[in-house]
Each structure stands twice: as C-alpha cells, then as structure tokens.
Scaffold this active site. Structure first.
Site, PDB file in Angstrom:
ATOM      1  N   LYS A   1       8.752 -13.856 -24.429  1.00 47.83           N
ATOM      2  CA  LYS A   1       8.026 -14.423 -23.287  1.00 47.83           C
ATOM      3  C   LYS A   1       6.789 -15.179 -23.761  1.00 47.83           C
ATOM      4  CE  LYS A   1       7.008 -14.779 -18.824  1.00 47.83           C
ATOM      5  NZ  LYS A   1       7.902 -15.502 -17.903  1.00 47.83           N
TER       6      LYS A   1
ATOM      7  N   GLN B   1      10.305 -24.872 -17.171  1.00 49.44           N
ATOM      8  CA  GLN B   1      11.179 -25.372 -18.233  1.00 49.44           C
ATOM      9  C   GLN B   1      11.863 -26.680 -17.819  1.00 49.44           C
ATOM     10  OE1 GLN B   1      15.117 -23.530 -20.544  1.00 49.44           O
ATOM     11  NE2 GLN B   1      13.882 -22.220 -19.252  1.00 49.44           N
TER      12      GLN B   1
ATOM     13  N   GLY C   1       0.439 -35.617  -8.792  1.00 44.70           N
ATOM     14  CA  GLY C   1       0.507 -34.211  -9.162  1.00 44.70           C
ATOM     15  C   GLY C   1       0.510 -34.026 -10.667  1.00 44.70           C
TER      16      GLY C   1
ATOM     17  N   GLU D   1       7.287 -10.118 -11.730  1.00 46.03           N
ATOM     18  CA  GLU D   1       6.230 -10.272 -12.741  1.00 46.03           C
ATOM     19  C   GLU D   1       4.877  -9.817 -12.200  1.00 46.03           C
ATOM     20  OE1 GLU D   1       6.634 -14.337 -14.375  1.00 46.03           O
ATOM     21  OE2 GLU D   1       7.612 -13.344 -16.059  1.00 46.03           O
TER      22      GLU D   1
ATOM     23  N   LYS E   1      -5.091 -32.965  -7.160  1.00 43.73           N
ATOM     24  CA  LYS E   1      -6.033 -32.320  -6.235  1.00 43.73           C
ATOM     25  C   LYS E   1      -7.234 -31.727  -6.974  1.00 43.73           C
ATOM     26  CE  LYS E   1      -5.035 -28.960  -2.562  1.00 43.73           C
ATOM     27  NZ  LYS E   1      -3.922 -28.117  -2.065  1.00 43.73           N
TER      28      LYS E   1
ATOM     29  N   GLY F   1       1.199 -31.088 -12.205  1.00 45.90           N
ATOM     30  CA  GLY F   1       1.909 -29.868 -12.580  1.00 45.90           C
ATOM     31  C   GLY F   1       2.702 -30.131 -13.852  1.00 45.90           C
ATOM     32  N   TYR F   2       3.602 -29.231 -14.170  1.00 40.75           N
ATOM     33  CA  TYR F   2       4.382 -29.395 -15.407  1.00 40.75           C
ATOM     34  C   TYR F   2       5.106 -30.741 -15.452  1.00 40.75           C
ATOM     35  CZ  TYR F   2       3.662 -24.374 -16.231  1.00 40.75           C
ATOM     36  OH  TYR F   2       3.110 -23.136 -16.442  1.00 40.75           O
TER      37      TYR F   2
ATOM     38  N   ASP G   1       9.335 -28.985  -8.748  1.00 39.03           N
ATOM     39  CA  ASP G   1       9.832 -28.192  -7.628  1.00 39.03           C
ATOM     40  C   ASP G   1      10.390 -29.029  -6.481  1.00 39.03           C
ATOM     41  OD1 ASP G   1       8.944 -26.101  -9.118  1.00 39.03           O
ATOM     42  OD2 ASP G   1       7.421 -25.405  -7.706  1.00 39.03           O
TER      43      ASP G   1
END
Lengths: 408, 408
Positions: free
Chosen positions: A385, A326, A22, A181, A50, A24-25, A308
């Site tokens: 932000k 974060q 993965g 959001e 992916k 991701g972050y 996650d």
C-alpha cells in the site's frame, strides 16, 4: 494570441488554448505531462482549481481519523508546475458553456478554450437516503476531513462533560474502499483519544453499516474475511445487508427498524460525478460521462473528461471501472499524449487502463489486496500500500514530491 | 479505630477522623501540610476528590485557549500524598449530613468524620441571565477547558465548510481576571489556528463583554488602560457597561438590544460557592459561607471551609476578599496548623490573609499587576506571573512538582 501569429499573418492559427478544470489526479497529471511534452508557445495551458493545493484523495481517511496531519496530504500546486508553461488560476468553476467554449468562475472571471479537460472529481452519492446530505459527514477534501477529525475530538471532550454515549458512537455508512480504510484508521486512533481525554475505551463504539451482503463488494471472499476479522478485533461492529433508511440529527434509522444514536455519521457509500458536468448538458449516468476511447465527451471533439467524471466500461466484466487514482493518473498520461498529437498533428491513442493491483489499508500494519492475481495480506499488503501511495507521488511530482511526503 | 485504642481501653478516645472534601488549592494544601505535621496514628485523614488529579485552576485559561496542554495543568493526587498518612478516595460528594457527621458519595459510599474540611470550590454564577447555563461554556475544570479548546478548533474546521462568520466569532462574557486572561490567550492562539485551518485572520472576532463600567473592576485605572490597549492591539473588541441580557443557541443579546451571533460563548462573569454547602443547610451568600477567624462554619466547631466556599471580609475595604488560589493556599496552611493544635491540644491561630500581589496575564509576554503597592507591566509582570504560578507548585508539591510542571 502570441506575437508570432501576428507576424505571420492570419494563415497561422493562434496558439491553441488548453483549459484544465480541476487539479485532482487526472487534471494535475494532464498538466504536468503537457508541460514536459510541449515546448513554450505550442499551447496556452491553464489549470483551474478551487484550492491552491492538490490533495491526495486516496489518503484522506487518515487525516479524517486524525492519524495523519492533513498538511502531509497536500502539496502546493505551483510547486508542481512549470509556471512559464502552465498558468495556474485559483478559482471555483460554476458553469461550463459548451457552445461558447467558455468556463465561468465564481469570481465572475470567464475563461475560453480550444480544448477543455474536465477533471472536476465527484460528490457524495446519497441514493436518496433522507437526511444524509444534511447530517452526515463525507471524506472528500482537506477541509472536510479536518472537520471530521475536529468533530471526533470535540465529541470526546464533550463526552467528559455530558456523558451521553451517542457522543462516542461512530457510524460509518458504506463498507467499500473508503469506509473500510476509514474504520481501520479510526479504530487505531480511538485508544489514543481515550488516553488523551481520560475515556474508558469500552464506551466507544464504531459501526460500519453496508447495504450490500458483504463488505468490500467485488473483492475476493478470502480477502473480505481477513479484513472483517482484523477490523472486528480492533473493535469495529459490522452490519451488512443493512441499508440505512434515514439519517437524523440523532443518528441513523436502519431499514430493519433499528435506530442507532450517534453524533457522528460519516457517509462513504458512493460517489457521483460533479454536478457541473450534468448541468453543462453532457449526458451522464450518476453524474459520470461515458467517454469514448480518447476520453472525449461523446460528440465533443474539444472536450475531454478524466478521473471520477469519466465512465469507462471494463469489457471483461461488463461493469464500469471504479473511479480510482490509478486510472485517473493513467488517463492524464494518455490525454497529455493525445493533446500533444492534436497540436503537432499525429495519431490519437485510445486509453487502455492497466490495472496493476488494488490494496485496501486496514490501519497500522494491516491491509489486504490483489496484485495481479496474487492475494496479499497483513504486513506484506501494508507495505505494498505504501509503495502504491509513494508511486502516485512520484508520478505527479517526481522525486522531490516523494521526498516531501513519502510514506515510510 | 486503630489497634492502640483497643489496647488502652475505652478511656482513650479513638483516633480523630479528618475528612477533607475536594483537592483544590485549599483542600490539597490542608492535606499535604497535615501529613507533614502529624505523626502516624495521630489522625485518620481522608481526602475525597471527584478526579484522581488536582488541577491548577489559575492556569485553566491557557488549555481553554489551546496554548497549553491540559495535562501540563494537572497532577495525580497520590503523587503529592503520603498515602500511609492520607487516604485518597476518588468520589463525587453528593450530600453533607451535618447532624450525622456523614458525607455521601455518588457511588453510594458514606464517610464519617470528627473534623470536616470543605474545599469543594465554586460553580459559575449566572446572575439569572437566561440561557447562560444551557448555551455558554465556562472555564472550571480540565474537562471543561478541553471541551472549550476542542470546540474552538471544531469551529475553525467547520467554518471552512460552511463559511458562517458566527463560527469564528468568540464571545467572552465577563472582563474580570479569568475573562481578561482568557481573551489574552485566545488572541495569541488565533493566528496559529488561522494558519492551521487556512483561515483569513480578519474573519475572526473576539468580543469581551462586561456589565461593569470597566474591565478588571477594582484594579488601578493605569493598569486597566494598559491591559485594554494590549488586548485591543491583539484583536479583542471590548464592550464595557454592557450587560448580557440573554444567551441563545445563536449567540448573545445585549442589554442595549444588540445581538451578536456566535457559536462560542464563554462565561467568566463570576462564581458562587458549590451548591452542596447550601444544600447542607449552612447559611450562605452566593453559596459562600461567612466563616469565623478559624475558618469554622458559624456554629459548627467541627466544620471548616477553605477556598472559594469561604467568605472573608477585608476590613480595610469592607468587601469580601476575592476567591483566589493565593488565599486558598494560605487557608490550607492555617487550617492544617489549627487541626494539629486541636488534636494535640494547643491554641488555635486566626487566619489572616497575607496579600502578596496580583498579576493578570494578557497572553504571551504581557501582563499587568500589583506587587505590594508597585504597579508592574509588560514583560516584568509576565515574569512575575510565572514566579507566582511556580510558587504555588512549590507550596503544593515541593521541588518535584515544580520540576514536572514548571512554567519557563
């Protein structure tokens, strides 16, 4: 196996294989830090993902509403990698075989590892609400948000032909971070869409429906009130303390019996860890693994979980930290350091989240947040932000990524 | 009634009321010519139209495919009118009452006339093919083509989530003018869409299905071959001599039993006159009225029909002239002249179509056509097509409209 190990005979261990699942972050941060810290041939590092791009998950509410081009929310993974140090494999993980230290891909390929980093992200948690999986959209990838954006535009076009009000009724289930959001962006987009498609704005309805007794549960009430006021002014109708009972092709049925007809239901009510972790036999709570202080899956010194999929309890509140970019980025930094220590010999350092603040966007020029103990609102929060979003870019891809994707 | 007629007593007839229904090529041309030819108070002219804009019907295949912004294919009607001479009413005609010389609008309003000009256009002719009305799109208004464009984009986005090939299978029923021009544009748009949505172009299929034994029936075989070659090269698969038997939510069933799954069927197989004409009790063939040489509905000296609703036989071929913008514009010119003659006293002139040529676009830079007796191909024909399109703009709105909407 590299040539050196052959020369030096069997005493020398073969180069350790680090396999990162993965981009991701969490996974990507682990990879980019490892490539900085390790020398050539200290490890064989492979990153599997992916797609051939990384996307900025925390920005996805924007392309979903159509206020930002999806291409501005992603970056080619190889552009961030030193491919002489990290091998990139585009592939979809289908199974993790812990005993065999093996990972299977959809292509049939299998990869082995000495150290496994699982950063496979999350999937929507439907809490057993009937029909949600079949009939609701969710904001979770570039593909999914392009589908939402195109669906919304199609509904506007279709409305002009069929005049059915449910085509312009938009239901967002969940008023947590993503839900709030998203309705903020959507309410900004609606006037543009009305202009483009010659639609009377008064026909368009946006509902944000939340089971909890407040929007943004866990946030300070003053911030919550500010958010609700801003969004109500922009045309969002809130229904709080109102669980969704069922999602159907016609819309939603609420727990209080009310039915709202809508061709667009977007579910943002929660996430759970990727099912692959559970299926691999790790013990999970809502798909997330309660990792030890070194991000190990309990009992597996060779398996780390970031992002996650990792569950960490905040000692102060006795509740899990929410899954955020974060924390995932910080985990990647910590894990890269620890993997380097494992390879070179050295002390492992426990992961300690450093919460710097949280800001929720409410659309153009409006936001709320907490920075340290300080509550911020309006344009100050909106500016903060952007600072946060740009900082993530810097962490992942340095100045060159900031220059490409910067939020102004 | 104007003040002058009161002053002069009952001898003087009241100002004649000219009511024009529809601001398509025929109706609008009648209005803009009348306002040039007549002085103030010679007639009360009213133009009724469903939308407050006129659209360029012959361009609609472009916004339908998404190669042109729909806003570039329309113009505000009042921008073309001298509103001190022509009153514009935005409204949808629901009924024409011949006996009462009255026209009813959806709003409940009713309008009376001394002279009625019917330019209400056409509707799709389905030839009784089952399911076509329910499941197929048609290219017939700004709203309808925006729906097609958004539907196509939504299918691309959805394909990335669901991977069902029927989402990227596009069926165009009918290989007449509109069908051919639309597949030309669509095949130009597909590579752009594939890029935008990360789709492998080989997944996308475009079928053009025609019951007749040739595409562009009535065209010279050399031009037909050229068109088929160009479009086949761009990825269009033709099925000629192949009637569609049924259209279903899953796609189409052909007369030969073949089923093609598709989420997008666009029907261009033919048009018939607006049903309002038929419902008013005029004798029609496929909804079109065989008008006399002065464009009268037979037996009605006060009712004129222009555009798609008027049927005129070409003596040379003994077949009806096809409903084209070219003829509608010429009818508007002729009718305005004749209405002026009726009001001032003068000779009526019969309408004689002057066919200047026909060019069918095959997408960017490619077209075929006949100008006089001369066959033209490729870039020459494409250039001629633009000249024709820009000429229509000039006819309707003069230089200022050309400057706003010109095709370069």
């Amino acid at each position: 196996m590299n040539d050196k190990s052959k020369e030096n005979g069997s005493e020398k261990m073969s180069t350790p294989k680090i396999l990162i699942l993965g981009a991701g972050y969490g996974g990507l941060m682990t990879a980019v830090r490892l490539q900085k810290q390790l020398n050539y041939n200290e490890a064989e590092i492979t990153l599997v993902n992916k797609h051939d791009y990384h996307y900025f998950t925390t920005w996805l509410h924007e392309p979903a509403a159509g206020t930002k081009d999806p291409d501005q929310c992603r970056v080619e993974i190889v552009d961030l990698l030193d491919t002489s140090k990290v091998k990139f494999v585009k592939g979809t993980v289908t199974e993790i075989k812990r005993e065999e230290k093996q990972v299977l891909l959809q292509s049939g390929e299998s990869l082995t590892y000495d150290y496994l980093v699982i950063g496979l992200g999350s999937e929507p948690e439907t809490f057993g609400i009937q029909g949600l999986k079949e009939h609701a959209f969710s904001i979770r990838s570039i593909n999914s948000v392009r589908e939402i954006r195109e669906h919304i535009e199609y509904c506007f076009a279709k409305y002009k032909m069929e005049k059915r009000p449910e085509l312009l009724t938009f239901i967002v289930g969940g008023a947590g971070f993503t839900g709030i959001e998203f309705v903020g962006e959507l309410s900004d987009r609606v006037p543009e869409l009305c202009k483009e498609f010659d639609v009377d704005p008064s026909v368009v309805k946006i509902y944000n429906i939340e089971a909890a007794p407040t929007v943004l549960p866990g946030f300070d009430p003053e911030l919550v009130n500010y958010a609700m006021e801003v969004l109500s002014r922009k045309g969002v109708t809130f229904k709080i303390s109102t669980p969704i009972k069922e999602c159907t092709p016609e819309g939603v049925v609420l727990a209080d019996g009310e039915e709202i007809n809508s061709t667009t239901v977007v579910w943002t009510g929660g996430v759970r860890g990727n099912a692959i972790i559970e299926n691999a036999g790790f013990e999970t709570m809502r798909g997330r693994v309660k990792v030890d202080p070194y991000l190990h899956a309990p009992g597996h010194e060779d398996v780390f979980i970031v992002g996650d999929g990792a569950l960490i309890i905040n000692e102060e509140t006795d509740r899990p930290y929410p899954p955020t970019a974060q924390i995932a980025i910080q985990q990647g930094e910590n894990l890269a350091q620890n993997l380097t220590a494992l390879i070179r010999g050295g002390e492992l350092k426990p992961f300690v989240p450093a919460l710097k603040g949280t800001v929720a966007s409410l659309g153009k020029g409006e936001a709320i947040g907490l920075v340290g103990d300080k509550k911020i609102f309006g344009s100050t929060a909106a500016l903060m932000k952007k600072v946060i979003d740009n900082r993530s870019l810097y962490m992942l891809g340095g100045l060159s990524l900031v220059l490409k994707k910067v939020k102004l």
